[in-house]
Enzyme design. Sequence first.
Site, PDB file in Angstrom:
ATOM      1  N   GLN A  32       1.802 -18.485   1.703  1.00  0.00           N
ATOM      2  CA  GLN A  32       2.563 -17.277   1.481  1.00  0.00           C
ATOM      3  C   GLN A  32       2.397 -16.579   2.942  1.00  0.00           C
ATOM      4  O   GLN A  32       1.412 -16.151   3.199  1.00  0.00           O
ATOM      5  CB  GLN A  32       2.066 -16.691   0.452  1.00  0.00           C
ATOM      6  CG  GLN A  32       2.976 -15.496  -0.037  1.00  0.00           C
ATOM      7  CD  GLN A  32       2.492 -14.573  -1.104  1.00  0.00           C
ATOM      8  OE1 GLN A  32       2.442 -15.303  -2.177  1.00  0.00           O
ATOM      9  NE2 GLN A  32       1.634 -13.664  -1.051  1.00  0.00           N
ATOM     10  N   GLU A  70      -0.420 -11.140  -9.938  1.00  0.00           N
ATOM     11  CA  GLU A  70      -1.800 -10.757  -9.855  1.00  0.00           C
ATOM     12  C   GLU A  70      -2.242  -9.995 -11.079  1.00  0.00           C
ATOM     13  O   GLU A  70      -3.399  -9.951 -11.390  1.00  0.00           O
ATOM     14  CB  GLU A  70      -1.929  -9.868  -8.468  1.00  0.00           C
ATOM     15  CG  GLU A  70      -2.229 -10.748  -7.301  1.00  0.00           C
ATOM     16  CD  GLU A  70      -1.822  -9.802  -6.346  1.00  0.00           C
ATOM     17  OE1 GLU A  70      -1.601 -10.334  -5.125  1.00  0.00           O
ATOM     18  OE2 GLU A  70      -1.575  -8.670  -6.178  1.00  0.00           O
TER      19      GLU A  70
HETATM   20  C1  LIG Z   1      -9.167 -13.580   1.821  1.00  0.00           C
HETATM   21  C2  LIG Z   1      -7.727 -13.113   2.036  1.00  0.00           C
HETATM   22  C3  LIG Z   1      -6.718 -14.018   2.052  1.00  0.00           C
HETATM   23  C4  LIG Z   1      -5.360 -13.672   2.384  1.00  0.00           C
HETATM   24  N1  LIG Z   1      -4.296 -14.224   2.024  1.00  0.00           N
HETATM   25  C5  LIG Z   1      -3.212 -13.922   2.477  1.00  0.00           C
HETATM   26  C6  LIG Z   1      -2.112 -14.830   2.379  1.00  0.00           C
HETATM   27  O1  LIG Z   1      -2.317 -16.062   1.912  1.00  0.00           O
HETATM   28  N2  LIG Z   1      -0.877 -14.460   3.038  1.00  0.00           N
HETATM   29  C7  LIG Z   1      -0.817 -13.134   3.459  1.00  0.00           C
HETATM   30  O2  LIG Z   1       0.469 -13.144   3.839  1.00  0.00           O
HETATM   31  N3  LIG Z   1      -1.758 -12.351   3.654  1.00  0.00           N
HETATM   32  C8  LIG Z   1      -3.043 -12.603   3.164  1.00  0.00           C
HETATM   33  N4  LIG Z   1      -3.927 -11.932   3.451  1.00  0.00           N
HETATM   34  C9  LIG Z   1      -3.719 -10.497   4.229  1.00  0.00           C
HETATM   35  C10 LIG Z   1      -3.749  -9.445   3.252  1.00  0.00           C
HETATM   36  O3  LIG Z   1      -2.832  -9.194   2.480  1.00  0.00           O
HETATM   37  C11 LIG Z   1      -4.073  -7.944   4.178  1.00  0.00           C
HETATM   38  O4  LIG Z   1      -5.415  -8.440   4.915  1.00  0.00           O
HETATM   39  C12 LIG Z   1      -4.006  -6.982   3.473  1.00  0.00           C
HETATM   40  O5  LIG Z   1      -3.032  -6.583   3.164  1.00  0.00           O
HETATM   41  C13 LIG Z   1      -4.609  -5.701   4.464  1.00  0.00           C
HETATM   42  O6  LIG Z   1      -3.732  -5.885   5.768  1.00  0.00           O
HETATM   43  P1  LIG Z   1      -4.465  -5.839   6.973  1.00  0.00           P
HETATM   44  O7  LIG Z   1      -5.571  -6.733   7.370  1.00  0.00           O
HETATM   45  O8  LIG Z   1      -3.463  -5.609   8.043  1.00  0.00           O
HETATM   46  O9  LIG Z   1      -5.105  -4.294   7.325  1.00  0.00           O
HETATM   47  P2  LIG Z   1      -4.729  -2.949   7.354  1.00  0.00           P
HETATM   48  O10 LIG Z   1      -3.230  -2.640   6.923  1.00  0.00           O
HETATM   49  O11 LIG Z   1      -4.341  -2.794   8.931  1.00  0.00           O
HETATM   50  O12 LIG Z   1      -5.673  -1.880   7.051  1.00  0.00           O
HETATM   51  C14 LIG Z   1      -6.930  -1.693   7.971  1.00  0.00           C
HETATM   52  C15 LIG Z   1      -7.601  -0.520   7.337  1.00  0.00           C
HETATM   53  O13 LIG Z   1      -6.659   0.665   7.237  1.00  0.00           O
HETATM   54  C16 LIG Z   1      -6.791   1.257   5.901  1.00  0.00           C
HETATM   55  N5  LIG Z   1      -5.449   1.756   5.767  1.00  0.00           N
HETATM   56  C17 LIG Z   1      -4.079   1.122   6.152  1.00  0.00           C
HETATM   57  N6  LIG Z   1      -3.201   1.783   5.577  1.00  0.00           N
HETATM   58  C18 LIG Z   1      -3.743   3.144   5.064  1.00  0.00           C
HETATM   59  C19 LIG Z   1      -3.342   4.162   4.532  1.00  0.00           C
HETATM   60  N7  LIG Z   1      -2.052   4.308   4.642  1.00  0.00           N
HETATM   61  N8  LIG Z   1      -4.194   5.043   3.980  1.00  0.00           N
HETATM   62  C20 LIG Z   1      -5.387   4.899   4.265  1.00  0.00           C
HETATM   63  N9  LIG Z   1      -6.087   3.797   4.764  1.00  0.00           N
HETATM   64  C21 LIG Z   1      -5.127   2.715   4.938  1.00  0.00           C
HETATM   65  C22 LIG Z   1      -6.921   0.004   5.086  1.00  0.00           C
HETATM   66  O14 LIG Z   1      -7.448   0.265   3.728  1.00  0.00           O
HETATM   67  C23 LIG Z   1      -8.008  -0.846   5.778  1.00  0.00           C
HETATM   68  O15 LIG Z   1      -9.288  -0.440   5.639  1.00  0.00           O
HETATM   69  C24 LIG Z   1      -5.452 -12.341   2.988  1.00  0.00           C
HETATM   70  C25 LIG Z   1      -6.461 -11.335   3.467  1.00  0.00           C
HETATM   71  C26 LIG Z   1      -7.579 -11.767   2.886  1.00  0.00           C
HETATM   72  C27 LIG Z   1      -8.888 -10.911   3.138  1.00  0.00           C
END
Ligand SMILES: Cc1cc2nc3c(=O)[nH]c(=O)nc-3n(C[C@H](O)[C@H](O)[C@H](O)COP(=O)(O)OP(=O)(O)OC[C@H]3O[C@@H](n4cnc5c(N)ncnc54)[C@H](O)[C@@H]3O)c2cc1C
Length: 386
Positions: free
Chosen positions: A123, A241
Amino acid sequence: MDFDDAPQDKAFRDEFRAWLASHRPGEVPADAAEAFAFRRAMQREMAAGGWAAPGWPRAWGGREASVSQSIIYQEELALAGLPPIANAIGVWNVGPALLVHGTDEQRARWLPAMLRADEMWCQGFSEPDAGSDLANVQTRAARSGDEYVVNGQKIWISYGGEADRCFLLCRTGGADERHRGLTVLVADMRARGVEVRPLRDIAGARGFSEVFFTDAVVPVADRIGEEGEGWSVAMSTLAHERVGAITYGIQLRQKLDALLARPEMWPEEPVASALRAQQVGALYTAIEIIRLTALRAVTKAARGEDPWPETPIGKLLWSVTAQELPEVALSALGMEGLLWPGDARAPDGGRWALDEIAMRMTTIAAGTTEVQKNVLAERALGLPRG
Ligand SMILES: Cc1cc2nc3c(=O)[nH]c(=O)nc-3n(C[C@H](O)[C@H](O)[C@H](O)COP(=O)(O)OP(=O)(O)OC[C@H]3O[C@@H](n4cnc5c(N)ncnc54)[C@H](O)[C@@H]3O)c2cc1C
């Protein structure tokens, strides 16, 4: 609330339990590549028995299982000590979206191979600047006749290294269009212009990858839904989910039971003993609340209601408890608890040290804790937007 299975659900549980007992695939190998091959073989066997995708329509190899039966299915897999099927992202996320938004031709082309794990799916949603803020997706798909030309970068893509196809969220409209300018395409992961770079996670596993698209071509025939409808197509993949939520509680309960069986958990010294009793009581209570919250969500879904706000509450509680449990384990096991899988002296095969590290992902994947709290504060409690 009635906690017992309804007669048709009990029959479903009995049938699946009996099938699992007679098709027991053996122990899950410790090696990651072997474990993946095990899950793939397990899925093929399940597909042959009609058990790989119980929620799908019968015409596509499913059983038209209800929400409660889909939960029972996950419960029985967990109770049998079996891992999820190999192509879980395909069967649980992408398949239901194709059933709703795909064409008959697309369903016929992709669903049978997905069901048998002959073709693996990933995905492709997240990007370096589009995780919590998914509407900010920048990977561009430019239309050129009967094709789209795709350029951009995805990140954290689970099974990116194994996948044959990617359910890819792209921008076809302007950057300022946010949700409205998105489209889902199915990209061939082996095509020219698609480069997969595996990432090593904090626990040392290579579970996800970066995927780079450089002038990669996707036929218009492989677009899901209309151009600009990508947001609703993408959101329908995330609905699964809700079903997964209840198994989280079961797995935590299994882990807690395993921990309670260890003698180190029961110190004789009175203060240490009282402290441990408090830790165990808090974990037990949290796990029961997760289970009951999930049951509430299921009851609402079965009535055709939105399982809100139970779904984010359950995810939040599960993610925190999944991290607290190994903390308690390590506080009881001392230095030996830190030994890693593969070390013969590691208690319970090193699972507690591994969980201490690997469970960091629970507060990030499928919606971060901060974002879940914001959503609950604004939508459930009616607090002002921050
Ligand atoms: C094990 C694992 C598997 C995954 N598998 C997939 C997959 O198959 N396909 C896919 O597309 N993605 C996948 N992901 C990605 C996952 O969906 C994202 O990591 C997640 O949505 C968070 O986005 P980010 O990592 O960009 O963090 P960010 O969105 O950049 O967040 C960074 C920090 O800022 C905080 N933050 C962000 N926005 C706000 C707000 N508005 N208010 C307060 N705090 C905020 C967050 O809580 C976090 O602590 C996976 C992630 C993991 C850990």
